[in-house]
Design a protein around this motif. Structure first.
Motif, short mmCIF file in Angstrom:
data_model
loop_
_atom_site.label_atom_id
_atom_site.label_comp_id
_atom_site.label_asym_id
_atom_site.label_seq_id
_atom_site.Cartn_x
_atom_site.Cartn_y
_atom_site.Cartn_z
N ASN A 67 43.04 59.12 49.70
CA ASN A 67 44.34 58.57 50.11
C ASN A 67 44.22 57.64 51.32
O ASN A 67 45.16 57.51 52.09
N SER A 68 43.06 56.97 51.46
CA SER A 68 42.93 56.09 52.63
C SER A 68 42.08 54.85 52.35
O SER A 68 41.31 54.42 53.20
N LEU A 69 42.25 54.25 51.19
CA LEU A 69 41.65 52.95 50.94
C LEU A 69 42.65 51.86 51.32
O LEU A 69 43.74 52.12 51.80
N GLY A 70 42.26 50.59 51.15
CA GLY A 70 43.20 49.49 51.29
C GLY A 70 43.65 49.17 52.70
O GLY A 70 44.70 48.56 52.88
N HIS A 71 42.89 49.57 53.71
CA HIS A 71 43.18 49.18 55.10
C HIS A 71 41.92 49.41 55.91
O HIS A 71 40.95 50.01 55.44
N GLY A 72 41.90 48.92 57.14
CA GLY A 72 40.75 49.13 58.00
C GLY A 72 39.48 48.47 57.48
O GLY A 72 38.38 48.95 57.77
N GLY A 73 39.62 47.38 56.71
CA GLY A 73 38.45 46.69 56.17
C GLY A 73 37.98 47.21 54.83
O GLY A 73 37.04 46.66 54.25
N ARG A 74 38.64 48.27 54.31
CA ARG A 74 38.28 48.81 53.00
C ARG A 74 39.12 48.17 51.92
O ARG A 74 40.34 48.03 52.07
N GLN A 75 38.49 47.79 50.82
CA GLN A 75 39.24 47.30 49.67
C GLN A 75 40.09 48.44 49.11
O GLN A 75 39.86 49.62 49.37
N GLY A 76 41.10 48.07 48.31
CA GLY A 76 42.07 49.04 47.84
C GLY A 76 41.68 49.75 46.56
O GLY A 76 40.57 49.58 46.03
N ALA A 77 42.62 50.54 46.07
CA ALA A 77 42.38 51.44 44.94
C ALA A 77 42.86 50.90 43.61
O ALA A 77 42.51 51.45 42.56
N ALA A 78 43.69 49.85 43.61
CA ALA A 78 44.36 49.40 42.40
C ALA A 78 43.42 48.55 41.54
O ALA A 78 43.60 47.34 41.39
N VAL A 95 42.08 43.78 47.11
CA VAL A 95 42.64 44.73 46.16
C VAL A 95 43.62 45.64 46.90
O VAL A 95 43.29 46.22 47.93
N ILE A 96 44.84 45.75 46.40
CA ILE A 96 45.88 46.52 47.06
C ILE A 96 45.76 48.00 46.71
O ILE A 96 45.00 48.38 45.82
N GLY A 97 46.54 48.81 47.39
CA GLY A 97 46.64 50.22 47.03
C GLY A 97 45.80 51.12 47.90
O GLY A 97 44.71 50.75 48.34
N ARG A 98 46.32 52.31 48.13
CA ARG A 98 45.68 53.25 49.05
C ARG A 98 45.12 54.48 48.35
O ARG A 98 44.03 54.93 48.67
N ASP A 99 45.86 55.05 47.40
CA ASP A 99 45.50 56.35 46.83
C ASP A 99 44.94 56.20 45.43
O ASP A 99 45.44 55.40 44.63
N LEU A 100 43.95 57.03 45.12
CA LEU A 100 43.42 57.06 43.76
C LEU A 100 43.04 58.47 43.38
O LEU A 100 42.73 59.31 44.22
#
Length: 336
Positions: A88-99, A60-65
């Protein structure tokens, strides 16, 4: 649940919109119903593979929610169902994204939204403002009375840099496109210069006769020779863009003036640094000191198109927010 996701790294065409498994929260996580997701250049870096980070597919893409708490694990104190929150820090570092319609957020990366703040406007601001805070204070060590030069001040991060630097008591000199000059002055910049002016170097030296204490470059041009010339003794350069730039470094003048250059990628910020930035961002949001210049609302299903527009340079400072609850009815947009 429905989400915007990819099954392999690559161009915007890889983004799909459809059903993915609902996220499962751990004991230190918070499950959030997503109200709004912003689209940032860094999202395109992760999706394309320019910024290498662990991802699990489907991703899942996206960083901020911005969203509303559904439930919180026993190790996530302070969050209750119904709370309005942002990250403002999802979607990288092994975390799924916000979208997506729902997201799982580690409790140490989730912050309460101040009362009365519009979550859609807030999500458009938290990434640029957080970046600006860390660039200015964690890496640039800006203090009251400093002269701060913001290159690319008309953009999202650039305008946040101007706002936060002025709030800290610094004098801000900005470079921007001529069309953005009035906007930058309204933010409080003492001097605004056209970055295309062939006399820019001379004009900057005139505007900063004692030199620049901190220079922050959001443009990606990274003219280090020109930057070091402008610096005051012990001045600092903070680079916030230009992953592929390879400028010449004037080592002699740099060390003779006791100056320094710092690269800054917000994806490397620690949770403690992000939390510190969040306090400042929330204070400015609550005071109405941070407002999006131009905001476009789109359905979550338009993520592929928005990524394409962003990479083509079509947004020009416009912030696009994806809304999971917004049903697409036509290609037209709703703007504020």
């Amino acid at each position: 649940m429905r989400a915007a996701f990819i099954e392999q790294l690559g161009p915007p065409q890889n983004i799909r919109y459809g059903e993915v498994p609902a996220p499962v929260a751990g004991p230190t996580d918070v499950l959030v119903d997503v109200l709004a997701v912003s689209v940032n250049p860094v999202d395109t870096f992760v999706r394309s593979g320019v910024f290498r980070t662990p991802v699990d597919f489907p991703f899942v893409i996206g960083r901020d929610l911005a969203g509303r708490v559904v439930s919180a694990g026993p190790g996530a104190p302070g969050f209750r169902p119904g709370d309005l929150v942002w990250c403002n820090s999802l979607g990288h570092g092994g975390r799924q994204g916000a979208a997506a319609e729902q997201a799982v957020v580690p409790a140490d990366r989730l912050y309460h939204l101040p009362a009365g703040v519009d979550p859609i406007e807030a999500v458009a601001l938290v990434h640029p403002a957080g970046t600006a805070y860390l660039g200015l204070f964690t890496h640039g060590q800006v203090r009251a009375g400093d002269t701060v030069l913001v290159a690319g001040a008309g953009g999202n991060v650039g305008s946040a840099l101007v706002t936060l630097a002025i709030e800290a008591g610094a004098r801000v000199v900005a470079t921007a496109a001529a069309r953005d000059a009035e906007y930058c002055r309204a933010l409080g910049a003492a001097e605004v210069l056209d970055y295309r002016d062939p006399e820019l170097g001379r004009l900057l030296r005139t505007a900063c006769p004692a030199g620049v204490d901190v220079l922050l470059d959001t443009s990606g041009a990274n003219d280090l020779a020109g930057a070091v010339e402008l610096l005051a003794p012990r001045g600092r350069v903070v680079l916030l863009a230009g992953a592929r730039s390879r400028p010449e470094l004037p080592v002699g003048p740099l060390y003779m003036k006791d100056c320094s250059i710092r690269g800054f990628v917000i994806s490397h910020a620690t949770s403690a640094e992000l939390a510190e930035a969040a306090v400042a961002v929330n204070r400015l949001l609550a005071a109405g000191r941070l407002r999006p210049r131009s905001l476009e609302r789109r359905p979550l299903s338009s993520a592929r198109e928005v990524h394409h527009r962003l990479e083509q340079g079509e947004l020009n400072g416009r912030r696009v927010v994806l809304l999971p609850a917004l049903v697409p009815t036509s290609p037209s947009t709703t703007e504020r």
